[in-house]
Write an enzyme that holds these catalytic residues in place. Structure first.
Site, PDB file in Angstrom:
ATOM      1  N   HIS A  30       0.658  -1.254  -0.148  1.00  0.00           N
ATOM      2  CA  HIS A  30       0.103  -0.035  -0.086  1.00  0.00           C
ATOM      3  C   HIS A  30       0.838   1.201   0.076  1.00  0.00           C
ATOM      4  O   HIS A  30       1.033   2.032  -0.956  1.00  0.00           O
ATOM      5  CB  HIS A  30      -0.893  -0.046   1.265  1.00  0.00           C
ATOM      6  CG  HIS A  30      -1.621   1.245   1.365  1.00  0.00           C
ATOM      7  ND1 HIS A  30      -1.990   1.900   2.462  1.00  0.00           N
ATOM      8  CD2 HIS A  30      -2.678   1.728   0.446  1.00  0.00           C
ATOM      9  CE1 HIS A  30      -2.853   2.986   2.276  1.00  0.00           C
ATOM     10  NE2 HIS A  30      -3.240   2.992   1.036  1.00  0.00           N
ATOM     11  N   CYS A  61      -0.024   0.244   9.806  1.00  0.00           N
ATOM     12  CA  CYS A  61      -0.087   1.792   9.409  1.00  0.00           C
ATOM     13  C   CYS A  61      -1.785   1.856   8.727  1.00  0.00           C
ATOM     14  O   CYS A  61      -2.168   2.989   9.134  1.00  0.00           O
ATOM     15  CB  CYS A  61       0.819   2.023   7.875  1.00  0.00           C
ATOM     16  SG  CYS A  61       2.690   1.791   8.647  1.00  0.00           S
ATOM     17  N   HIS A  62      -2.163   0.960   7.863  1.00  0.00           N
ATOM     18  CA  HIS A  62      -3.508   1.137   7.331  1.00  0.00           C
ATOM     19  C   HIS A  62      -4.269   0.078   7.570  1.00  0.00           C
ATOM     20  O   HIS A  62      -5.483   0.087   6.701  1.00  0.00           O
ATOM     21  CB  HIS A  62      -3.535   1.719   6.026  1.00  0.00           C
ATOM     22  CG  HIS A  62      -2.545   3.163   5.746  1.00  0.00           C
ATOM     23  ND1 HIS A  62      -1.425   3.268   5.638  1.00  0.00           N
ATOM     24  CD2 HIS A  62      -3.020   4.465   6.177  1.00  0.00           C
ATOM     25  CE1 HIS A  62      -0.864   4.386   5.528  1.00  0.00           C
ATOM     26  NE2 HIS A  62      -1.988   5.111   6.184  1.00  0.00           N
ATOM     27  N   GLY A  63      -3.910  -0.914   8.226  1.00  0.00           N
ATOM     28  CA  GLY A  63      -4.716  -2.220   8.464  1.00  0.00           C
ATOM     29  C   GLY A  63      -4.763  -3.012   7.358  1.00  0.00           C
ATOM     30  O   GLY A  63      -6.315  -3.710   7.136  1.00  0.00           O
ATOM     31  N   PRO A  96      -6.283  -1.744   2.438  1.00  0.00           N
ATOM     32  CA  PRO A  96      -5.847  -0.975   1.187  1.00  0.00           C
ATOM     33  C   PRO A  96      -5.083  -1.641   0.385  1.00  0.00           C
ATOM     34  O   PRO A  96      -4.748  -1.111  -0.694  1.00  0.00           O
ATOM     35  CB  PRO A  96      -5.880   0.222   1.828  1.00  0.00           C
ATOM     36  CG  PRO A  96      -5.107   0.108   2.952  1.00  0.00           C
ATOM     37  CD  PRO A  96      -5.903  -1.107   3.812  1.00  0.00           C
TER      38      PRO A  96
END
Length: 195
Positions: free
Chosen positions: A135, A159-161, A174
């Site tokens: 990502h 960081c963003h799952g 993501p």
């Protein structure tokens, strides 16, 4: 050639100004060849340093490959190594993790790949991936003992799952693609060379 009367034929009479000017090299030709050769050597002398400075240095060549001994990795364990200044994950899968990866319907994946496509033949239990989330480049958790492995038992990017399964394939979050499998080969049953 002489005829029968002993007189010389016109073909046999040579022009004294043509002496040394037959099919051989003239002085002007020699000067031209010498000048072009000198210019060629000069061009090489100028271009060689410019081109050779673009070649990779010895320290860069040394980092272009990494060897990892996988003999000490127990089933279910992972290690972190470094390849080209980036983290590299090497994981020995358990029979249960292999079965879980093979049970997934590949057509349901965002980036469809089988476990077999992500490992080497005869070494399906050793998964080698770059430790960089696809990502935004964070380092996922799950390679060290006790780290969060995400919902699918592989890797989890804090960081963003993004959640990766046991074959390091993206399953949730993501990240657009699976964790990258670099070029590598087994140089023996226990050593891999990456790069």
């Amino acid at each position: 050639m002489a005829d029968t009367t002993g007189a010389a034929t016109p073909e046999a009479v040579a022009d004294p100004h043509d002496a040394g000017h037959g099919d051989g090299v003239h002085r002007r030709d020699f000067i031209n060849i010498a000048a072009v050769s000198a210019a060629g050597f000069g061009g090489v002398a100028v271009l060689y340093p410019l081109i050779s400075q673009m070649a990779p240095s010895a320290d860069v060549l040394a980092e272009s490959t990494t060897e990892v001994d996988v003999s000490a990795i127990e089933p279910g364990q992972s290690i972190k190594a470094v390849f080209r200044k980036q983290p590299l994950f090497v994981r020995r899968l358990t029979a249960k993790e292999i079965a879980a990866a093979n049970a997934v319907d590949v057509s349901s994946l965002r980036d469809p790949q089988t476990l077999q496509e992500r490992t080497k033949e005869g070494h399906e239990d050793v998964l080698v991936t770059m430790g960089v989330c696809t990502h935004l480049g964070c380092v996922p958790l799950g390679a060290a003992e006790g780290e969060n492995k995400g919902e699918f038992g592989g890797y989890f990017c804090p960081c963003h799952g993004s959640h990766y399964d046991t074959a390091a394939r993206i399953r949730k979050g993501p990240a657009p693609t699976n964790l990258e499998v670099p070029e590598y080969e087994f140089t023996s049953d226990t050593v891999i060379r990456v790069g």
